[in-house]
Enzyme design. Structure first.
Site, PDB file in Angstrom:
ATOM      1  N   ASP A 182      16.969  35.952 -59.171  1.00 48.32           N
ATOM      2  CA  ASP A 182      18.351  35.731 -58.748  1.00 48.32           C
ATOM      3  C   ASP A 182      18.920  36.903 -57.958  1.00 48.32           C
ATOM      4  OD1 ASP A 182      18.787  37.648 -60.681  1.00 48.32           O
ATOM      5  OD2 ASP A 182      19.914  36.340 -62.030  1.00 48.32           O
ATOM      6  N   HIS A 231      20.112  40.308 -61.686  1.00 44.96           N
ATOM      7  CA  HIS A 231      19.835  40.900 -62.988  1.00 44.96           C
ATOM      8  C   HIS A 231      18.524  41.690 -62.990  1.00 44.96           C
ATOM      9  CE1 HIS A 231      22.538  37.489 -63.846  1.00 44.96           C
ATOM     10  NE2 HIS A 231      23.053  38.339 -64.724  1.00 44.96           N
ATOM     11  N   ASN A 285      31.367  42.848 -63.430  1.00 45.38           N
ATOM     12  CA  ASN A 285      31.878  41.511 -63.103  1.00 45.38           C
ATOM     13  C   ASN A 285      33.299  41.568 -62.557  1.00 45.38           C
ATOM     14  OD1 ASN A 285      29.592  39.927 -63.776  1.00 45.38           O
ATOM     15  ND2 ASN A 285      30.076  40.134 -65.945  1.00 45.38           N
ATOM     16  N   GLY A 319      28.430  37.491 -68.284  1.00 45.49           N
ATOM     17  CA  GLY A 319      29.633  37.111 -67.553  1.00 45.49           C
ATOM     18  C   GLY A 319      30.896  37.820 -67.994  1.00 45.49           C
ATOM     19  N   SER A 339      25.966  40.782 -69.016  1.00 43.46           N
ATOM     20  CA  SER A 339      24.593  40.286 -68.962  1.00 43.46           C
ATOM     21  C   SER A 339      23.558  41.395 -68.850  1.00 43.46           C
ATOM     22  CB  SER A 339      24.422  39.312 -67.783  1.00 43.46           C
ATOM     23  OG  SER A 339      24.768  39.941 -66.553  1.00 43.46           O
TER      24      SER A 339
END
Length: 216
Positions: free
Chosen positions: A192, A195, A108, A79, A42
């Site tokens: 969030d 990011h 991740n 992801g 991402s």
């Protein structure tokens, strides 16, 4: 103050979606000169950003001025793990035949607590596979959330350097330098707290460009 990016309680898995950033070429398309394949997650897929504002899009604009004719294939997926990148890379190499490959994966893996040995093996496979086609490889390093402890954090950061040495790849030690480790990281992240926001994208490019320019 520790970066919220590396606080596991804020981590949520993202739905897999093909990135729209960069200049993605259709299968079989031919392009003269250099072609850069980016395989990332991402952070390279413009997650939560207006299209055309991510670091990959900024890189394309940079290349239009400094290295005309260079095209970017952005195969990043939100992801994505190193396992996913490993499974997709052979087909991407055959389809696009890049001259350069940027690997931006591993974050991740860390957030999901996957085995370091698996991450290292996957990154090594990807780098060697790209090198075997004649492509030059740039590996973007990441860091593990601090809640795993200092030993795991050091080992995770160290595996990128190990992969780079063993495969003859060029390394950016920490892709999120000046963003994730900023004294006030909140100003560089989306709501969030995971990011990087639009304002952070030039900084990400600033971390990548000096090493990529050497390869070009």
């Amino acid at each position: 103050m520790k970066s919220p990016l590396f606080n596991r309680r804020h981590f949520t898995l993202q739905v897999l979606a093909l990135a729209a950033g960069g200049n993605v070429l259709p299968a079989g398309a031919a392009a003269p000169g250099r072609k850069i394949l980016i395989v990332g997650d991402s952070l390279s897929a413009e997650y939560g950003l207006t299209r055309g504002t991510g670091w990959v899009a900024l890189l394309q604009k940079q290349l239009e001025h400094s290295h005309p004719g260079t095209l970017i294939v952005n195969a990043s997926i939100s992801g994505e793990t190193t396992s996913g990148g490993r499974s997709r890379l052979p087909a991407l190499l055959r389809q696009h035949q890049p001259t350069h490959v940027i690997i931006e994966l591993g974050g991740n893996d860390a957030l999901r607590g996957l085995a370091l040995s698996m991450t290292e093996d996957n990154l090594t496979f990807m780098a060697r596979s790209a090198r075997e086609t004649g492509a030059r490889v740039l590996l973007l390093g990441m860091q593990m959330p601090p809640n795993y402890g200092p030993q795991m954090t050091r080992q995770f950061a160290g595996l990128y350097a190990k992969v780079a040495r063993s495969t003859g790849s060029v390394l950016v030690p920490f892709f999120l330098k000046t963003v994730g480790d900023d004294p006030d990281p909140a100003r560089w992240f989306q709501a969030d707290r995971i990011h990087p926001n639009e304002a952070a994208q030039p900084r990400l490019l600033g971390n990548v460009w000096p090493e990529l320019r050497k390869l070009l």
